[in-house]
Design a protein around this motif. Structure first.
Motif, PDB file in Angstrom:
ATOM      1  N   ILE A   1       0.850  -1.203   0.000  1.00 30.40           N
ATOM      2  CA  ILE A   1       0.000   0.000   0.000  1.00 30.40           C
ATOM      3  C   ILE A   1       0.879   1.244   0.000  1.00 30.40           C
ATOM      4  O   ILE A   1       0.641   2.195  -0.751  1.00 30.40           O
ATOM      5  CB  ILE A   1      -0.971  -0.035   1.204  1.00 30.40           C
ATOM      6  CG1 ILE A   1      -2.071  -1.073   0.944  1.00 30.40           C
ATOM      7  CG2 ILE A   1      -1.564   1.346   1.477  1.00 30.40           C
ATOM      8  CD1 ILE A   1      -3.001  -1.336   2.117  1.00 30.40           C
ATOM      9  N   SER A   2       1.924   1.247   0.811  1.00 30.62           N
ATOM     10  CA  SER A   2       2.834   2.393   0.843  1.00 30.62           C
ATOM     11  C   SER A   2       3.542   2.564  -0.508  1.00 30.62           C
ATOM     12  O   SER A   2       3.619   3.671  -1.047  1.00 30.62           O
ATOM     13  CB  SER A   2       3.865   2.206   1.965  1.00 30.62           C
ATOM     14  OG  SER A   2       4.848   3.198   1.898  1.00 30.62           O
ATOM     15  N   TYR A   3       4.025   1.467  -1.059  1.00 32.10           N
ATOM     16  CA  TYR A   3       4.728   1.536  -2.352  1.00 32.10           C
ATOM     17  C   TYR A   3       3.795   2.031  -3.454  1.00 32.10           C
ATOM     18  O   TYR A   3       4.158   2.866  -4.268  1.00 32.10           O
ATOM     19  CB  TYR A   3       5.291   0.157  -2.740  1.00 32.10           C
ATOM     20  CG  TYR A   3       6.571  -0.220  -2.051  1.00 32.10           C
ATOM     21  CD1 TYR A   3       6.630  -0.376  -0.668  1.00 32.10           C
ATOM     22  CD2 TYR A   3       7.739  -0.447  -2.769  1.00 32.10           C
ATOM     23  CE1 TYR A   3       7.794  -0.730  -0.029  1.00 32.10           C
ATOM     24  CE2 TYR A   3       8.925  -0.808  -2.131  1.00 32.10           C
ATOM     25  CZ  TYR A   3       8.942  -0.957  -0.764  1.00 32.10           C
ATOM     26  OH  TYR A   3      10.105  -1.319  -0.132  1.00 32.10           O
ATOM     27  N   MET A   4       2.573   1.480  -3.468  1.00 31.13           N
ATOM     28  CA  MET A   4       1.622   1.877  -4.517  1.00 31.13           C
ATOM     29  C   MET A   4       1.234   3.339  -4.371  1.00 31.13           C
ATOM     30  O   MET A   4       1.027   4.034  -5.363  1.00 31.13           O
ATOM     31  CB  MET A   4       0.371   0.990  -4.473  1.00 31.13           C
ATOM     32  CG  MET A   4       0.644  -0.437  -4.903  1.00 31.13           C
ATOM     33  SD  MET A   4      -0.843  -1.464  -4.919  1.00 31.13           S
ATOM     34  CE  MET A   4      -1.621  -0.914  -6.436  1.00 31.13           C
ATOM     35  N   SER A   5       1.127   3.797  -3.125  1.00 33.67           N
ATOM     36  CA  SER A   5       0.784   5.203  -2.898  1.00 33.67           C
ATOM     37  C   SER A   5       1.881   6.095  -3.453  1.00 33.67           C
ATOM     38  O   SER A   5       1.605   7.118  -4.074  1.00 33.67           O
ATOM     39  CB  SER A   5       0.588   5.465  -1.404  1.00 33.67           C
ATOM     40  OG  SER A   5      -0.477   4.682  -0.919  1.00 33.67           O
TER      41      SER A   5
ATOM     42  N   LYS B   1      -4.888   6.856   8.884  1.00 32.13           N
ATOM     43  CA  LYS B   1      -3.673   7.540   9.320  1.00 32.13           C
ATOM     44  C   LYS B   1      -2.445   6.997   8.605  1.00 32.13           C
ATOM     45  O   LYS B   1      -1.351   7.522   8.772  1.00 32.13           O
ATOM     46  CB  LYS B   1      -3.479   7.403  10.835  1.00 32.13           C
ATOM     47  CG  LYS B   1      -4.681   7.776  11.676  1.00 32.13           C
ATOM     48  CD  LYS B   1      -4.973   9.263  11.637  1.00 32.13           C
ATOM     49  CE  LYS B   1      -6.196   9.582  12.485  1.00 32.13           C
ATOM     50  NZ  LYS B   1      -6.673  10.955  12.278  1.00 32.13           N
ATOM     51  N   GLY B   2      -2.607   5.917   7.855  1.00 33.86           N
ATOM     52  CA  GLY B   2      -1.459   5.348   7.154  1.00 33.86           C
ATOM     53  C   GLY B   2      -0.870   4.200   7.943  1.00 33.86           C
ATOM     54  O   GLY B   2      -0.101   4.396   8.875  1.00 33.86           O
TER      55      GLY B   2
ATOM     56  N   TYR C   1       1.453   9.218   3.297  1.00 35.85           N
ATOM     57  CA  TYR C   1       0.554   8.943   2.172  1.00 35.85           C
ATOM     58  C   TYR C   1      -0.873   8.847   2.689  1.00 35.85           C
ATOM     59  O   TYR C   1      -1.097   8.727   3.892  1.00 35.85           O
ATOM     60  CB  TYR C   1       0.942   7.638   1.456  1.00 35.85           C
ATOM     61  CG  TYR C   1       0.611   6.396   2.250  1.00 35.85           C
ATOM     62  CD1 TYR C   1      -0.630   5.790   2.142  1.00 35.85           C
ATOM     63  CD2 TYR C   1       1.541   5.838   3.126  1.00 35.85           C
ATOM     64  CE1 TYR C   1      -0.945   4.666   2.885  1.00 35.85           C
ATOM     65  CE2 TYR C   1       1.232   4.721   3.878  1.00 35.85           C
ATOM     66  CZ  TYR C   1      -0.005   4.135   3.760  1.00 35.85           C
ATOM     67  OH  TYR C   1      -0.329   3.024   4.513  1.00 35.85           O
ATOM     68  N   LYS C   2      -1.802   8.904   1.797  1.00 35.79           N
ATOM     69  CA  LYS C   2      -3.210   8.766   2.132  1.00 35.79           C
ATOM     70  C   LYS C   2      -3.876   7.819   1.138  1.00 35.79           C
ATOM     71  O   LYS C   2      -3.471   7.753  -0.028  1.00 35.79           O
ATOM     72  CB  LYS C   2      -3.929  10.123   2.035  1.00 35.79           C
ATOM     73  CG  LYS C   2      -3.520  11.124   3.090  1.00 35.79           C
ATOM     74  CD  LYS C   2      -4.158  10.769   4.412  1.00 35.79           C
ATOM     75  CE  LYS C   2      -3.795  11.792   5.485  1.00 35.79           C
ATOM     76  NZ  LYS C   2      -4.132  11.291   6.824  1.00 35.79           N
ATOM     77  N   MET C   3      -4.888   7.148   1.626  1.00 32.15           N
ATOM     78  CA  MET C   3      -5.804   6.425   0.737  1.00 32.15           C
ATOM     79  C   MET C   3      -7.166   7.062   0.911  1.00 32.15           C
ATOM     80  O   MET C   3      -7.496   7.514   2.004  1.00 32.15           O
ATOM     81  CB  MET C   3      -5.963   4.968   1.190  1.00 32.15           C
ATOM     82  CG  MET C   3      -4.861   4.036   0.863  1.00 32.15           C
ATOM     83  SD  MET C   3      -5.374   2.339   1.306  1.00 32.15           S
ATOM     84  CE  MET C   3      -5.363   2.397   3.088  1.00 32.15           C
TER      85      MET C   3
END
Lengths: 248, 355, 177
Positions: free
Chosen positions: B90-94, B127-128, B134-136
């Motif tokens: 998720i962090s990488y994709m963000s 909150k990540g 990053y945010k989703m």
């Protein structure tokens, strides 16, 4: 006047960041030559690893994705399932592929994922400064095995090609070396065949390339090539483990 | 609108995703969301797509990375412990700005916890849960009709902003059945994906999908770009339901299925002459702070009801900013508060507030 | 009109499917409906239950903890849910399998040896239908024709030949005294 030696089109015309004597650059060139010869640069998507080759997306002219440590086979799976008609390859080192990414490579092979992996085995973590790799040899001194790798403490190096060749989904498995011209030529032949095996849809293909790391081995480039021959090849025998007879 | 069909929440997600043009799904079995995989495994091969049962949640999210980077509308789903494993991806994709949808049918934790409904993953989602800034976009549907519509919307938002969108539900939402009316045709946002790795065809410069920026200046500039995108989303994509808030003595708030319990409570309270309003955040990020700030002017107090030990309540407090007291009532472990429990809490608060 | 129903028993007694058929029939009458199962490791052989809400208004929470009707198909289910029924509600018991009387006096109770009656009618797996029949008879929640239509729409065609028998059992259940 005829040009007898030129940069492959699939290789970007920039200077690479690799250390002197490192074989990454040559292996990149071999992959690029294969992309040129097969005429597939425009239909190939590569996946860069974490490790010294983390930014080789700057060096290949085809589309590239950069993956998290060890995850390149999963990323490649995602790409291939979206574009089954394209050629997809991963380029991974030994820490990336045989430690943190063991599950991903084993299962990509088991699924017979139609991707090609170029696996760089130099028996050490290069980028993070010379730690013991899953492929470090018994007795090898590294920053995390300062007294030499001891089997009773750190176990034995993983023979990735032998292990993956037991999987039915792995169609083509070959180990090659970069220590002299003859072997470099063989390496290119194996890489080319691995890509062709993918194109024919036989399944997963991998070429394990025995490589150097003069910086972290603490050897000169020439000594490093000799070390492949003297120390690595006896433990990691060269040759084809699977798929030599596949028609491509 | 077509005719009504009775479907399970998890199947609604899968069907909605397919209607939104998602042909690639990567998953790993975990209760209580596995029906999504079952549905995808059956349907995707029939429409020229692919279902891959990954070897792990980590592999699944990285397959999603590859597929999204290759330009496809793609999805993965899991439940809490599996979503923890996906945080890396998720962090990488963000960072790589890859548009895709991640579904979390939340179960109770921490640890392996249990499989019953919970809302303990709020912090992780908004909150990540992964590293870095990053945010989703996080969508929290309360009914299956809304689940369907928001799943389609999740793909549109993802493509529009090149961002990950999370559908966050709980086990009850995933397992329950309600009638759904599917549209004949979905509104699909047609994104320009010229950045995707689809092969150069020797006709353009090569594309790169990456999350690595070694030079400080370059990475800060990239971070600034991400942040300004998040600011834009926060101004345009807030979704919230306000119910009975005018003249309410107290405003209760909850998201997802818990908000439905609150609607029953509001009905019961009205019978006793107690005026209770509801603010139901539909986007958990961006959080509907404005609705809370505005209503803080007239109502006496707020009560956040959650299947957690108190997570969303922190954002409610930030939004109310001390203007009115904010109370909390939560159950954990898969326990679900009853209408009577909540009504009693409301009465206690109003007594304290002198109302 | 709003009914909040709990159907509970052993896994394999058709608890979840009984609830689904009921909800489906409610939907066919354009009512607002929800169906919420128990889920998880108890799926096989253990206890199973589902909550069904059928209402003329919008369904609020799909969770039922103040049921208007409870169908209990075994003793543990009755033990667990007897107190969850609203005063004035109804409890329908499969007395073939439940070995005790209801303790409460503020609810309507039906003891129906549904498993035995279904067996006599030729198929013990229809016990759930028998009890649903009583539920429909007691509440007038849906028309039996809607239930029949829901069977035709939800069952695979190879089972359609059984529907007349199921409807007979449903009607017998409705009229059971």
């Amino acid at each position: 006047m005829a040009v007898v030696f030129d940069r492959p089109h699939a290789l970007v015309d920039v200077s690479m960041h690799y250390c002197p004597g490192c074989t990454h650059g040559t292996i990149h060139r071999l992959v690029a030559e294969v992309l040129d010869e097969l005429g597939i640069e425009g239909t190939t998507i590569g996946v860069s690893p974490v490790g010294c080759a983390y930014n080789n997306y700057l060096y290949f002219n085809c589309d590239m994705q950069q993956a998290a440590h060890g995850r390149a086979p999963a990323v490649a799976t995602g790409i291939k399932r979206v574009h089954p008609d394209k050629t997809v390859f991963t380029y991974q080192g030994d820490g990336d592929l045989a430690a943190i990414g063991t599950a991903e490579i084993v299962h990509a092979a088991a699924r017979g994922e139609k991707i090609t992996t170029v696996f760089i085995n130099n028996a050490i973590y290069g980028m993070t400064s010379g730690q013991m790799a899953p492929t470090s040899l018994v007795g090898q001194v590294t920053t995390t095995s300062p007294y030499g790798r001891k089997p009773e403490l750190q176990g034995y190096p993983i023979k990735v090609s032998e292990m993956l060749s037991t999987l039915t989904g792995a169609a083509f498995v070959e180990r090659v070396s970069m220590h002299d011209i003859k072997n470099i030529r063989n390496a290119k032949k194996a890489i080319k065949k691995a890509f062709q095996v993918q194109q024919k849809g036989y399944g997963f293909s991998i070429v394990e390339v025995l490589s150097t790391c003069p910086t972290n081995w603490g050897k000169s480039p020439v000594e490093s090539l000799k070390l492949i021959e003297d120390k690595m090849i006896p433990y990691y025998p060269l040759g084809n483990f699977k798929g030599a007879d596949l028609e491509v | 609108m077509g005719k009504k069909v009775l479907m399970k929440g998890n199947e609604v997600i899968a069907e909605a995703a397919i209607r939104a043009g998602c042909k690639h799904y990567f998953g790993y079995p975990i209760t209580p969301q596995s029906d999504i995989s079952h549905y995808m495994a059956k349907q995707l091969p029939l429409i020229g797509g692919a279902f891959v049962q990954a070897e792990s949640e980590i592999a699944a999210i990285n397959m999603l990375y590859g597929a999204a980077g290759a330009g496809a509308r793609a999805m993965t789903s899991s439940s809490s412990p599996g979503i923890s494993l996906k945080q890396e991806g998720i962090s990488y994709m963000s960072c790589a700005e890859l548009p895709a949808v991640v579904v979390n049918i939340v179960r109770c934790g921490p640890g392996l916890g249990g499989i019953l409904p919970a809302q303990g993953d709020y912090f992780q989602a908004v909150k990540g849960g992964g590293h870095g800034d990053y945010k989703m976009v996080v969508l929290a549907p309360a009914s299956l009709q809304e689940l369907y519509e928001l799943t389609v919307e999740a793909f549109n938002i993802a493509d529009k902003y090149r961002i990950l969108t999370m559908i966050m539900g709980d086990g009850n939402l995933g397992q329950m059945m309600e009638p759904i009316e599917f549209k004949d045709k979905e509104d699909i946002y047609e994104a320009n994906k010229s950045w995707a790795t689809t092969g150069t065809q020797m006709k353009r410069e090569h594309n790169t999908v990456t999350s690595i920026y070694i030079e400080a200046e370059v990475l800060e500039a990239h971070n600034n770009k991400l942040q300004s995108k998040y600011t834009e989303i926060a101004s345009k994509e807030v979704r919230v339901e306000e119910y009975n808030t005018e003249n309410a003595d107290i405003i209760v708030t909850a998201y997802g299925t818990v908000a439905r319990i609150l609607k029953n409570v509001i009905k019961n309270a009205a019978k006793e002459g107690i005026k209770v309003g509801l603010i139901r955040p539909i986007t958990l990020w961006p959080f509907p702070s404005e609705a809370f700030a505005r209503n803080a002017e007239h109502t006496k107090a707020f009560l956040s009801v959650e299947l957690s030990a108190g997570q969303m309540v922190e954002d409610v407090r930030l939004a109310v900013n001390g203007k009115k007291p904010v109370y909390f009532y939560g159950r954990t472990g898969g326990m679900i508060p009853t209408e009577n429990e909540i009504l009693k809490k409301i009465k206690d608060i109003l007594e304290k507030q002198g109302g | 009109m709003e009914h909040k129903i709990i159907i509970a028993g052993f896994g394999g007694q058709g608890i979840l499917s009984a609830g689904k058929m009921l909800a489906y029939a409610g939907m066919l009458e354009n009512k607002s409906v929800s169906w919420l199962p128990s889920y998880g490791p108890e799926m096989r052989g253990g206890t199973a239950n589902c909550n069904v809400i059928i209402t003329d208004e919008q369904v609020g929470s799909p969770i039922v903890n103040d049921a208007t009707v409870l169908i209990a198909m075994n003793t543990p289910s009755l033990d667990k849910y007897e107190s969850w029924v609203q005063p004035g509600g109804a409890i329908i018991v499969d007395s073939s399998l439940v070995n005790r009387q209801i303790k409460r006096e503020d609810v309507t109770v039906y003891y129906i040896p549904a498993t035995e009656l279904a067996e006599q009618a030729g198929n013990s797996t229809f016990a759930n239908i028998y009890l649903l029949g009583k539920l429909i008879g007691h509440t007038n929640l849906i028309k039996p024709e809607s239930f029949e239509a829901s069977l035709y729409q939800t069952l695979r065609e190879k089972y359609h030949h059984m529907i007349p028998a199921e409807m007979k059992i449903l009607r017998d259940g409705m009229e059971y005294k």
